[in-house]
Motif scaffolding. Structure first.
Motif, PDB file in Angstrom:
ATOM      1  N   ALA A 259      -5.051  -6.298   0.280  1.00  0.00           N
ATOM      2  CA  ALA A 259      -4.527  -6.483  -1.081  1.00  0.00           C
ATOM      3  C   ALA A 259      -3.852  -7.843  -1.223  1.00  0.00           C
ATOM      4  O   ALA A 259      -2.677  -7.936  -1.591  1.00  0.00           O
ATOM      5  CB  ALA A 259      -3.559  -5.369  -1.446  1.00  0.00           C
TER       6      ALA A 259
ATOM      7  N   ASP B  49      -4.846   0.143  -6.950  1.00  0.00           N
ATOM      8  CA  ASP B  49      -3.667  -0.664  -6.636  1.00  0.00           C
ATOM      9  C   ASP B  49      -2.990  -1.101  -7.937  1.00  0.00           C
ATOM     10  O   ASP B  49      -3.568  -1.867  -8.709  1.00  0.00           O
ATOM     11  CB  ASP B  49      -4.098  -1.889  -5.827  1.00  0.00           C
ATOM     12  CG  ASP B  49      -2.932  -2.713  -5.302  1.00  0.00           C
ATOM     13  OD1 ASP B  49      -1.836  -2.634  -5.886  1.00  0.00           O
ATOM     14  OD2 ASP B  49      -3.124  -3.442  -4.318  1.00  0.00           O
TER      15      ASP B  49
ATOM     16  N   ASP C 222      -4.552   2.806  -2.675  1.00  0.00           N
ATOM     17  CA  ASP C 222      -3.414   2.273  -3.413  1.00  0.00           C
ATOM     18  C   ASP C 222      -3.049   0.884  -2.885  1.00  0.00           C
ATOM     19  O   ASP C 222      -3.851   0.248  -2.199  1.00  0.00           O
ATOM     20  CB  ASP C 222      -2.228   3.236  -3.329  1.00  0.00           C
ATOM     21  CG  ASP C 222      -1.753   3.468  -1.891  1.00  0.00           C
ATOM     22  OD1 ASP C 222      -2.244   2.770  -0.967  1.00  0.00           O
ATOM     23  OD2 ASP C 222      -0.896   4.342  -1.681  1.00  0.00           O
ATOM     24  N   HIS C 223      -1.851   0.421  -3.194  1.00  0.00           N
ATOM     25  CA  HIS C 223      -1.471  -0.916  -2.754  1.00  0.00           C
ATOM     26  C   HIS C 223      -1.188  -0.973  -1.255  1.00  0.00           C
ATOM     27  O   HIS C 223      -1.559  -1.935  -0.592  1.00  0.00           O
ATOM     28  CB  HIS C 223      -0.237  -1.398  -3.523  1.00  0.00           C
ATOM     29  CG  HIS C 223       0.201  -2.783  -3.164  1.00  0.00           C
ATOM     30  ND1 HIS C 223      -0.607  -3.885  -3.354  1.00  0.00           N
ATOM     31  CD2 HIS C 223       1.352  -3.252  -2.595  1.00  0.00           C
ATOM     32  CE1 HIS C 223       0.021  -4.970  -2.934  1.00  0.00           C
ATOM     33  NE2 HIS C 223       1.210  -4.610  -2.467  1.00  0.00           N
TER      34      HIS C 223
END
Length: 257
Positions: A133, A206, A235-236
């Motif tokens: 990310a 995210d 997700d993040h």
């Protein structure tokens, strides 16, 4: 199995001196060099998964906390990209041989800035990059557009504001110095060159670094082999068991490539 070695490194001089906490697992090259995210530390699940991988495979692993993070000295509220990059370079200088640099979120931006700074000195020890990310240019591209009129006014009038976080009970203090300094390190707008293979792991869910941001990064990486893995339900943090398996696999692919 070599034991982890804990030590401290003083970065900066005079009033800018701060003690950086480092944990090193001795081993073979290419080593693994960890760069954490904004407000994260070297005891997080991804960092520990990399240390476990080093123990399992006999590879060197270097983890550290930026100033104002974890168990390092220094004040978080004095933190800027320049300051944390200086620390990253100083800790990297303690490693030997080629390194697989793994950067998460802000650490992804710092990883690219690190290899850029190393290349400027003629040092090419980056064996590969794993970017999780990657929040490249986040102060300009991700933070600024999200600030309310009240938050922007607070930055201008008092130099900071406190922002609630879904990752902590305590709000994050956002300082004008961080935002202003970030302008000196923006990478988008020109070709980004790492000089080594890059693997990007990006969560499709995210909320902090959208997948479009990772795709934008890929469009700037014109001369390096790049693999973008989009994890639709990720997700993040990408810290679930299955995410950590992907992280391990990415590091091993670069190590054995």
């Amino acid at each position: 199995m070599p034991n982890i070695e804990s030590h401290r490194l003083v970065v900066g001089t005079g009033t800018q001196a701060r003690e950086i906490a480092i944990e090193t697992r001795p081993g073979s090259a290419p080593g693994i060099f960890w760069l954490g995210g904004f407000r994260s530390d070297m005891a997080g699940s991804k960092a520990l998964a990399l240390d476990a991988l080093g123990a399992e495979t006999g590879r060197a692993v270097t983890r550290f906390d930026y100033s104002g993070h974890g168990i390092s000295g220094g004040d978080f509220n004095e933190g800027t990209i320049s300051r944390w990059l200086e620390e990253s370079l100083a800790v990297f200088a303690t490693t030997k041989g080629p390194q697989i640099i793994v950067g998460s979120s802000m650490g992804g931006w710092l990883a690219l800035l690190l290899v850029k700074a190393l290349a400027a000195k003629g040092e090419k020890r980056a064996h590969g990059l794993v970017l999780i990310a990657p929040a490249v240019d986040f102060t300009h591209d991700l933070m600024l557009p999200s600030f309310s009129a009240e938050e922007k006014a607070a930055l201008e009038n008092q130099g900071f504001f406190d922002q609630p976080s879904q990752y902590s009970d305590q709000p994050y203090r956002i300082n004008q110095a961080l935002i202003a300094d970030g302008e000196n390190h923006r990478l988008f707008g020109g070709v980004i060159e790492a000089g080594c293979p890059i693997i990007i792991l990006q969560g499709g869910q995210d909320p902090d670094v959208p997948q479009a941001h990772a795709i934008k990064l890929v469009t700037h990486l014109l001369h390096d082999p790049v693999t973008l893995t989009l994890i639709p339900d990720g997700d993040h943090r990408l810290s679930r068991d299955e995410d950590l398996v992907r992280l391990r696999d990415a590091v091993l692919r670069l190590a054995e490539g």
